[in-house]
Design an enzyme around this catalytic site. Structure first.
Site, PDB file in Angstrom:
ATOM      1  N   GLU A 162       0.814  -1.231   0.000  1.00 11.56           N
ATOM      2  CA  GLU A 162       0.000   0.000   0.000  1.00 11.56           C
ATOM      3  C   GLU A 162       0.844   1.276   0.000  1.00 11.56           C
ATOM      4  O   GLU A 162       0.660   2.168   0.822  1.00 11.56           O
ATOM      5  CB  GLU A 162      -0.963  -0.004   1.184  1.00 11.56           C
ATOM      6  CG  GLU A 162      -1.917  -1.185   1.166  1.00 11.56           C
ATOM      7  CD  GLU A 162      -2.826  -1.245   2.383  1.00 11.56           C
ATOM      8  OE1 GLU A 162      -2.779  -0.315   3.226  1.00 11.56           O
ATOM      9  OE2 GLU A 162      -3.585  -2.223   2.497  1.00 11.56           O
ATOM     10  N   ASN A 205       1.985  -5.310  -3.023  1.00  9.60           N
ATOM     11  CA  ASN A 205       0.580  -5.578  -2.711  1.00  9.60           C
ATOM     12  C   ASN A 205      -0.161  -4.272  -2.449  1.00  9.60           C
ATOM     13  O   ASN A 205       0.370  -3.383  -1.781  1.00  9.60           O
ATOM     14  CB  ASN A 205       0.508  -6.479  -1.467  1.00  9.60           C
ATOM     15  CG  ASN A 205      -0.879  -7.005  -1.175  1.00  9.60           C
ATOM     16  OD1 ASN A 205      -1.504  -7.647  -2.026  1.00  9.60           O
ATOM     17  ND2 ASN A 205      -1.366  -6.775   0.035  1.00  9.60           N
ATOM     18  N   HIS A 241     -10.784  -6.123  -2.046  1.00 14.40           N
ATOM     19  CA  HIS A 241     -11.842  -5.912  -1.059  1.00 14.40           C
ATOM     20  C   HIS A 241     -12.988  -5.182  -1.770  1.00 14.40           C
ATOM     21  O   HIS A 241     -12.840  -4.018  -2.139  1.00 14.40           O
ATOM     22  CB  HIS A 241     -11.338  -5.057   0.101  1.00 14.40           C
ATOM     23  CG  HIS A 241     -10.211  -5.668   0.875  1.00 14.40           C
ATOM     24  ND1 HIS A 241     -10.352  -6.823   1.603  1.00 14.40           N
ATOM     25  CD2 HIS A 241      -8.919  -5.276   1.045  1.00 14.40           C
ATOM     26  CE1 HIS A 241      -9.209  -7.120   2.189  1.00 14.40           C
ATOM     27  NE2 HIS A 241      -8.314  -6.194   1.859  1.00 14.40           N
ATOM     28  N   GLU A 270      -6.380 -10.772  -0.901  1.00 13.19           N
ATOM     29  CA  GLU A 270      -7.181 -10.498   0.299  1.00 13.19           C
ATOM     30  C   GLU A 270      -8.670 -10.455  -0.041  1.00 13.19           C
ATOM     31  O   GLU A 270      -9.418  -9.619   0.461  1.00 13.19           O
ATOM     32  CB  GLU A 270      -6.751  -9.181   0.946  1.00 13.19           C
ATOM     33  CG  GLU A 270      -5.274  -9.130   1.317  1.00 13.19           C
ATOM     34  CD  GLU A 270      -4.869  -7.848   2.033  1.00 13.19           C
ATOM     35  OE1 GLU A 270      -5.765  -7.133   2.527  1.00 13.19           O
ATOM     36  OE2 GLU A 270      -3.656  -7.579   2.106  1.00 13.19           O
ATOM     37  N   ASP A 272     -12.421 -10.399  -0.332  1.00 15.33           N
ATOM     38  CA  ASP A 272     -13.703 -10.507   0.365  1.00 15.33           C
ATOM     39  C   ASP A 272     -14.699  -9.607  -0.346  1.00 15.33           C
ATOM     40  O   ASP A 272     -14.348  -8.573  -0.903  1.00 15.33           O
ATOM     41  CB  ASP A 272     -13.609 -10.207   1.864  1.00 15.33           C
ATOM     42  CG  ASP A 272     -12.959  -8.875   2.225  1.00 15.33           C
ATOM     43  OD1 ASP A 272     -12.858  -7.993   1.350  1.00 15.33           O
ATOM     44  OD2 ASP A 272     -12.543  -8.721   3.387  1.00 15.33           O
TER      45      ASP A 272
END
Length: 447
Positions: A162, A205, A241, A270, A272
């Protein structure tokens, strides 16, 4: 992972032509009796891993561990490898919690993703107070000591996490590393990481880079530059996400592919997706299909196992509910991976469409759902109407809609169970608005 606010609703993605059928046709989602029946085995059959984020403090819970061991082939420590967890005091390293996760994974033959070495968040207070020279020393020492501790056991490392701002600037995010070391800190981190463990995959990432936008363009430019100059970067992680205000982008697959074309692996790290029912299931299925369509997309990790422990639990974003029950999204992912539900034979269903009553400005359509050789506990069927048309009424089902109102995914109204070979049907009225083309009915998904 970060603590961005999450939305509460999900939209249904516009369906691709894959799996669609002509208005008068029939499609079956049938599979071999030997088809894989878990997420991990189904992904392995596609040459991918299927992983999840794991918290060490849940490894004493039997349903948590049994679900982890049965379904997943890769783990990512959720917080246990972050800087504040392993080096809360300068030069003093504590690996107990992370070691527990790694030991469990190795015992079960799972891969491990390391997360994360250099990140602006979850830093102990002492890091921010260092001078530039001290910070460079501390960063390189942290990378080296952590990676050497796990050398030979970590498949992929999120070396830098990030580092870019949200929004339209494409600029770097303010952090102690960026502010004191400048743009070169990312390259330095990767070169240090390669020296620490030459065999681990080294990843960058980030989140909100899943589609083509200013942020992903900035990351793309960095990766391209690194590959041209021989900076040791092997993979790019896309956190993925998703929620109603940040949905799965229409160009998700194309974006993964353009990074892969630079000569790096891509990973969904990640995943979801907030929501429930058939809408959430469709989104999950499409995310998995995007990875499968890119040969260098090597694996998928969901950010947690069960909704009750999710960082955004109110949005019920994972594949297993609070009681570890398999949600429709689970079956959509398993189907997208080419697997089938175990325990009672292959669960499949077929659909057929027929036009019913017709008037000058509208017509009724009927879709019949038939269970395959094994009984099913639920089903969902996507229906796309032609341009200009709108569905004005439905019956015998519960519809959800995409943002355009042209894609309807129908699920059972109440109990969706069907015995082997049994059928049910649902119907709808289409306002033609001058276009009398029949709808396109997608493949039935059984659960």
């Amino acid at each position: 992972m970060n603590s961005r606010a999450s939305g509460i609703a999900r939209r249904v993605l516009t369906l691709s032509t894959t799996g669609m059928l002509a208005a008068t046709g029939v499609v079956a989602l049938s599979g071999s009796a030997q088809a894989a029946s878990t997420l991990g085995t189904a992904a392995a059959a596609q040459g991918r891993y299927f992983g999840t984020a794991v918290a060490a403090n849940h490894l004493g819970e039997s349903p948590y561990v049994s679900t982890l061991d049965a379904e997943f082939t890769s783990v990512t420590p959720e917080n246990e490898m972050k800087w504040d967890a392993v080096e809360s005091s300068r030069g003093s390293f504590t690996f107990d919690a992370a070691d527990r996760i790694v030991a469990h994974a190795r015992d079960k033959g799972m891969k491990v993703r390391g997360h994360t070495l250099v990140w602006h968040s979850q830093l102990p207070g002492w890091v921010g107070g260092l001078s530039a020279a001290d910070l460079r020393t501390a960063m390189n020492n942290h990378i080296t000591k952590v990676m050497q501790h796990y050398q030979g056991t970590i498949h992929s490392w999120d070396v830098v996490n990030e580092a870019f701002q949200d929004g339209s600037s494409g600029a770097r995010r303010s952090s102690p590393f960026q502010d004191k070391l400048g743009n070169g800190y990312i390259e330095e981190a990767f070169r240090t990481a390669r020296a620490a463990d030459p065999n681990a995959k080294l990843c960058y990432n980030d989140y909100n880079t899943d589609g083509v936008n200013a942020k992903s363009n900035a990351v793309y430019a960095m990766v391209k530059d690194f590959k041209q100059r021989g900076v040791p970067l092997d993979c790019v992680g896309f956190q993925s996400h998703f929620n109603s205000s940040s949905p799965v982008p229409a160009d998700y697959r194309q974006n993964l592919q353009r990074f892969a074309d630079l000569g790096v692996d891509v990973q969904i790290t990640e995943l979801d997706i907030e929501g429930s029912g058939s809408a959430q299931a469709t989104n999950y299925g499409n995310a998995v299909k995007a990875c499968l369509a890119v040969s260098r997309c090597t694996g998928i990790t969901t950010w947690g196992i069960t909704d009750k422990y999710s960082w955004r639990s109110s949005g019920t974003p994972l594949l297993f509910d609070d009681n570890y029950g398999k949600k429709p999204a689970y079956y959509a992912v398993l189907s997208a991976l080419g697997g089938t539900s175990g325990g009672g034979g292959t669960r499949t269903c077929t659909v057929s469409y027929a036009k019913q009553e017709e008037w000058g400005d509208r017509y009724n359509g009927k879709v019949t759902v038939t269970a395959g050789p094994s009984g099913i506990s639920g089903w969902s069927v996507p229906v796309t109407v032609a341009s200009g048309q709108k569905v004005s009424a439905t019956w015998n089902g519960t519809p959800s809609w995409d943002s355009t109102g042209n894609v309807m995914t129908m699920a059972p109204k109440g109990n969706g169970s069907l015995a082997a070979g049994a059928s049910t049907s649902f119907g709808f009225t289409v306002m033609t608005n001058g276009n009398t083309a029949p709808p396109t009915v997608g493949a039935c998904t059984a659960s």
